[in-house]
Design a protein around this motif. Structure first.
Motif, PDB file in Angstrom:
ATOM      1  N   UNK A  53       0.794  -1.227   0.000  1.00  0.00           N
ATOM      2  CA  UNK A  53       0.000   0.000   0.000  1.00  0.00           C
ATOM      3  C   UNK A  53       0.821   1.269   0.000  1.00  0.00           C
ATOM      4  N   UNK A  54       2.143   1.150   0.135  1.00  0.00           N
ATOM      5  CA  UNK A  54       3.002   2.329   0.010  1.00  0.00           C
ATOM      6  C   UNK A  54       3.316   2.564  -1.466  1.00  0.00           C
ATOM      7  N   UNK A  55       4.060   3.621  -1.730  1.00  0.00           N
ATOM      8  CA  UNK A  55       4.351   3.995  -3.121  1.00  0.00           C
ATOM      9  C   UNK A  55       5.848   4.138  -3.349  1.00  0.00           C
ATOM     10  N   UNK A 113       8.610   2.702  -0.617  1.00  0.00           N
ATOM     11  CA  UNK A 113       8.026   2.705   0.717  1.00  0.00           C
ATOM     12  C   UNK A 113       7.538   4.056   1.171  1.00  0.00           C
ATOM     13  N   UNK A 114       7.243   4.959   0.237  1.00  0.00           N
ATOM     14  CA  UNK A 114       6.734   6.283   0.594  1.00  0.00           C
ATOM     15  C   UNK A 114       5.261   6.167   0.970  1.00  0.00           C
ATOM     16  N   UNK A 115       4.896   6.731   2.114  1.00  0.00           N
ATOM     17  CA  UNK A 115       3.495   6.700   2.540  1.00  0.00           C
ATOM     18  C   UNK A 115       2.682   7.623   1.633  1.00  0.00           C
ATOM     19  N   UNK A 123      19.711  16.244  -2.195  1.00  0.00           N
ATOM     20  CA  UNK A 123      18.277  16.390  -1.922  1.00  0.00           C
ATOM     21  C   UNK A 123      17.610  15.032  -1.757  1.00  0.00           C
ATOM     22  N   UNK A 124      17.985  14.064  -2.644  1.00  0.00           N
ATOM     23  CA  UNK A 124      17.413  12.725  -2.541  1.00  0.00           C
ATOM     24  C   UNK A 124      17.758  12.112  -1.181  1.00  0.00           C
ATOM     25  N   UNK A 125      19.013  12.242  -0.764  1.00  0.00           N
ATOM     26  CA  UNK A 125      19.437  11.688   0.527  1.00  0.00           C
ATOM     27  C   UNK A 125      18.671  12.320   1.687  1.00  0.00           C
ATOM     28  N   UNK A 135      11.861   8.781   6.216  1.00  0.00           N
ATOM     29  CA  UNK A 135      12.148   7.405   6.630  1.00  0.00           C
ATOM     30  C   UNK A 135      11.777   6.406   5.529  1.00  0.00           C
ATOM     31  N   UNK A 136      12.247   6.699   4.351  1.00  0.00           N
ATOM     32  CA  UNK A 136      11.970   5.827   3.190  1.00  0.00           C
ATOM     33  C   UNK A 136      12.868   4.596   3.307  1.00  0.00           C
ATOM     34  N   UNK A 137      12.268   3.378   3.344  1.00  0.00           N
ATOM     35  CA  UNK A 137      13.054   2.187   3.690  1.00  0.00           C
ATOM     36  C   UNK A 137      13.996   1.656   2.621  1.00  0.00           C
ATOM     37  N   UNK A 138      13.756   1.962   1.318  1.00  0.00           N
ATOM     38  CA  UNK A 138      14.600   1.372   0.288  1.00  0.00           C
ATOM     39  C   UNK A 138      14.920   2.395  -0.801  1.00  0.00           C
TER      40      UNK A 138
END
Length: 802
Positions: free
Chosen positions: A558-560, A603-605, A578-580, A587-590
């Protein structure tokens, strides 16, 4: 064996059909030479209206291409006119000082359009509608001007008007008679046709007589005998044709309205024949294709020494669609004196049927809105069938209709299915059973049925279905875009253009969808509407797939995932920083590097998506849509010792140019600076490989589950040429592919040769690029658009707590 020298003057439909018939009988008897005034091989003049309407192109209406002449050892001189026939010396002379001897000579010079001798008829912007040149004049005029007047309310005039309407012009048809197509339709059918065409946007001035065409060098309008005027930037004269007999008359041939011929198509001069619209048989010059083909068969038998009873004249019929309306007429369809009529009139559904009887025989018929019975009625008229034992009203009802029986089941084998080419039901059945024909196109190739006007295609399909039974593959004949409709992709796009449809619900209502639409047709209609009208159509977000609606890829939890745009796979420290920062903040997991040289954040909400986009401050990488995804590059000549070209430069240019382009399916590109192809250019939708002095362009590659290597489309010298070819290629794919059809499947379906022939035409290439530029002109980055649109952001991304 010494071959006879056979010369054909005229490279049109009638003359070349006669040659085809001769070749069927005796392939090796003649040394054949053909002269054609136009610079084209033999094409289907009947379908010029479809070219004008935008439904097809000139190459698609070619009946015999250049290869056909070569294969049959025919010498063809195009763009060359025969100016003199010396029947005593048996030679002809051309306007290029060519002298050619003959043993047998066929004249098939056709007809010339009748141009009303009005003051101003010679002004720029006044044209006939007879050949490809006339069609090109109208197409060019539609790009600059808006008001068109068509003089003539016959079939040709209405087809021209429909085409100009499709091209966006304001069209008025001027007709001297009180009803349209009065030679093919009676008063009732003519009025019904007028009403239907008015709904489509045509304007009519009936019983109007033009006095002059006014303007300076170019036409500005028409002035009528009653003093009224009509503004016009383009005037099309479609008031009739007359046999082209100038050459015949100057060469000692007997002429009247046409070149006079006997039952064997012989003229008064020995070894000289005339066929087609220029010929007059028993006082009648015929203008429809079916009689001309009948003449060709007789001529071929006679000239080859076969027994024939000769040509006895033709019963005329017309069965076709006039601007989408089914029309049929045949024989003597006007009642009066000893002729009585029987009529069925369904005003609600716009259907009108009439048969005309003389005693117990049908001598004429008119059908409007539903022409299914046309072939059967025409057969009865030709045979002089006695109907004294038949309930007359049943003649206007398809046999077996109530029981659901196929119409063709009741037809005898000798009943004509294709009137233009004289192809019977039996001949079609034989082609199916003995030659393995399973599609309408295959039947056309074997028998010529549906090769001319195409009006009999539905009936040919019915014969196929009836004969093949359970082996009939309906999908092979026509593939509907989904189960909500019976219409194919081409039919839907044609209706959108013809009727000016602008919304998905409007399309479904007007085209009588069976439901409110499904997940297959709604996104397709959304794409087709935008493709047809890129600057005027408002995207219907709710009709898009979820990834396209959310502008991110949904994952199984369900994440994006989010892919920011990196043009050509090239980035810098600022973007990476900026990406980092975004990865840590949300808290993006991957974080993963993709195969297309991009960085994917997984894993973006859902609630965080707009904030992530805003903080990244980069354009969307369009990694979720049916659009251009990425342009993969190698480092090229900038750093690589093997590189011959600037691959990164071209890759960045391509990606910036076509960023956000909506396509039938996803499109991936790659640019490699040398044949080592480190960017895997040979397996992309479009791939570029650097060579000494330029680029090789490969198309139709696919690295997915159905791996396909790309085909070499072109070799070009400069980046500018590469951009031009790419723009035209992508636009042609956009306009002709089915929705969700990858370029690999599309190129196999339409053929690489076909695409190359389109792009070889510089004018078409420029037109495709112009339409591409129009489409790209409305692009807005969707991430930035949503960030600035509080309403959309709230609707899509803010979770509501209950």
């Amino acid at each position: 064996m010494n071959k006879k020298k056979l010369v054909l003057i005229g490279n049109g439909m009638a003359g070349v059909r006669a040659i085809e018939e001769i070749l069927k009988i005796s392939q090796d008897s003649f040394d054949i030479t053909i002269f054609g005034t136009e610079p084209h091989p033999n094409y289907n003049r009947i379908l010029l209206s479809k070219v004008l309407q935008g439904d097809t192109e000139v190459k698609d209406i070619t009946l015999n291409d250049w290869a056909w002449y070569e294969e049959n050892n025919i010498t063809l001189y195009t763009g060359e006119t025969v100016t003199k026939i010396d029947s005593e010396m048996k030679v002809i002379y051309s306007d290029k000082e060519r002298v050619v001897p003959y043993d047998e000579l066929i004249i098939a010079t056709g007809s010339v359009p009748f141009i009303l001798p009005l003051p101003g008829a010679d002004k720029e912007g006044v044209t006939a509608f007879r050949d490809i040149k006339d069609t090109d004049i109208m197409l060019e005029a539609s790009e600059k001007y808006k008001k068109a007047a068509v003089i003539g309310g016959g079939l040709l005039g209405l087809e021209a008007a429909r085409g100009l309407l499709n091209l966006g012009m304001d069209v008025t048809v001027i007709h001297i008679a009180p009803t349209l197509m009065e030679r093919q339709l009676d008063h009732t059918a003519g009025k019904m046709l007028q009403q239907e065409l008015e709904k489509q946007g045509m304007n009519f001035l009936l019983e109007a007589s033009t006095a002059e065409i006014y303007g300076d060098e170019r036409v500005e309008g028409l002035r009528f005998k009653d003093g009224s005027e009509l503004e016009a930037d383009l005037v099309v004269m479609a008031v009739g044709i007359k046999p082209n007999i100038a050459l015949g008359g100057e060469s000692g041939l007997e002429t009247n309205r046409g070149i006079v011929v006997n039952d064997f198509l012989q003229t008064n001069l020995p070894n000289v024949y005339a066929v087609g619209e220029c010929a007059e048989h028993n006082g009648i010059p015929y203008g429809l294709v079916a009689p001309l083909y009948e003449q060709g068969k007789v001529l071929a038998k006679h000239i080859c020494g076969e027994q024939t009873d000769g040509y006895k004249g033709s019963v005329l019929s017309t069965q076709l669609k006039v601007s989408g309306v089914e029309v049929f007429s045949a024989g003597d369809f006007m009642e009066g004196d000893d002729k009585k009529s029987l009529k069925v009139f369904d005003e609600q559904d716009g259907i009108y049927k009439k048969i005309v009887l003389r005693g117990n025989k049908i001598v004429g018929a008119v059908l409007f809105g539903d022409s299914k019975e046309g072939s059967r009625l025409f057969s009865m008229i030709k045979k002089g069938a006695d109907i004294s034992d038949t309930e007359k009203i049943s003649i206007l009802q398809p046999i077996g209709e109530e029981a659901g029986e196929s119409l063709v089941a009741s037809m005898p084998d000798d009943e004509i299915i294709c009137g233009c080419n004289g192809v019977s039901k039996g001949a079609i059945v034989q082609a199916i059973q003995e030659k393995g024909c399973t599609t309408v196109d295959a039947i056309k190739g074997c028998t010529s049925a549906s090769r001319s006007c195409g009006g009999c295609k539905p009936l040919v399909a019915d014969v196929l279905q009836y004969t093949l039974g359970s082996d009939f593959d309906a999908a092979a004949q026509k593939e509907a875009i989904c189960g909500c409709t019976t219409l194919s992709r081409d039919e839907v796009v044609e209706e959108i253009k013809a009727k000016g449809l602008t919304h998905i619900k409007e399309v479904m209502n007007v085209l009588e969808w069976k439901s409110e639409g499904c997940s297959k047709c709604r996104p397709a209609l959304n794409y087709y509407l935008a493709m047809v009208n890129p600057t005027g159509y408002a995207d219907e977000r709710e009709s898009r797939f979820v990834n396209e609606r959310m502008h991110a890829n949904i994952q199984k939890d369900g994440t994006y995932s989010v892919v920011p745009r990196m043009y050509g796979g090239v980035t810098n420290a600022s973007e990476l920083r900026r990406i980092a920062d975004v990865v840590e903040k949300y808290e993006i997991p991957l974080v993963k590097v993709t195969g297309g040289q991009r960085i994917d954040l997984f894993g973006v909400k859902k609630d965080d998506l707009p904030k992530v986009w805003q903080d990244l401050d980069m354009n969307s990488g369009y990694a979720y849509g049916k659009s251009l995804r990425t342009v993969k590059t190698c480092v090229g000549e900038t750093f690589c010792r093997f590189g011959t070209q600037d691959s990164m430069g071209l890759g960045i240019r391509l990606e910036k140019k076509f960023e956000g382009l909506q396509t039938p399916h996803k499109v991936k590109m790659a640019v490699s600076a040398c044949p080592r192809s480190c960017a895997e250019s040979g397996f992309k939708d479009i791939g570029f490989i650097g060579i000494d002095g330029g680029w090789e362009i490969y198309v139709g590659g696919n690295g997915g589950t159905h791996v396909r290597g790309g085909d070499l489309l072109y070799k070009v010298k400069t980046d500018d040429e590469a951009m031009e070819i790419t723009g035209a290629y992508l636009q042609y794919y956009r306009e002709t592919a089915n929705y969700l059809e990858r370029t690999s499947a599309w190129i196999e379906r339409v053929g690489l040769d076909h695409v190359q022939s389109v792009l070889d035409d510089k004018k078409k290439r420029a037109e495709l690029n112009a339409r591409m530029d129009e489409t790209l002109s409305v692009y807005k980055d969707p991430w930035k658009e949503i960030i600035e649109d509080q309403k959309t952001k709230k609707e899509l991304f803010e979770t509501v707590s209950l």
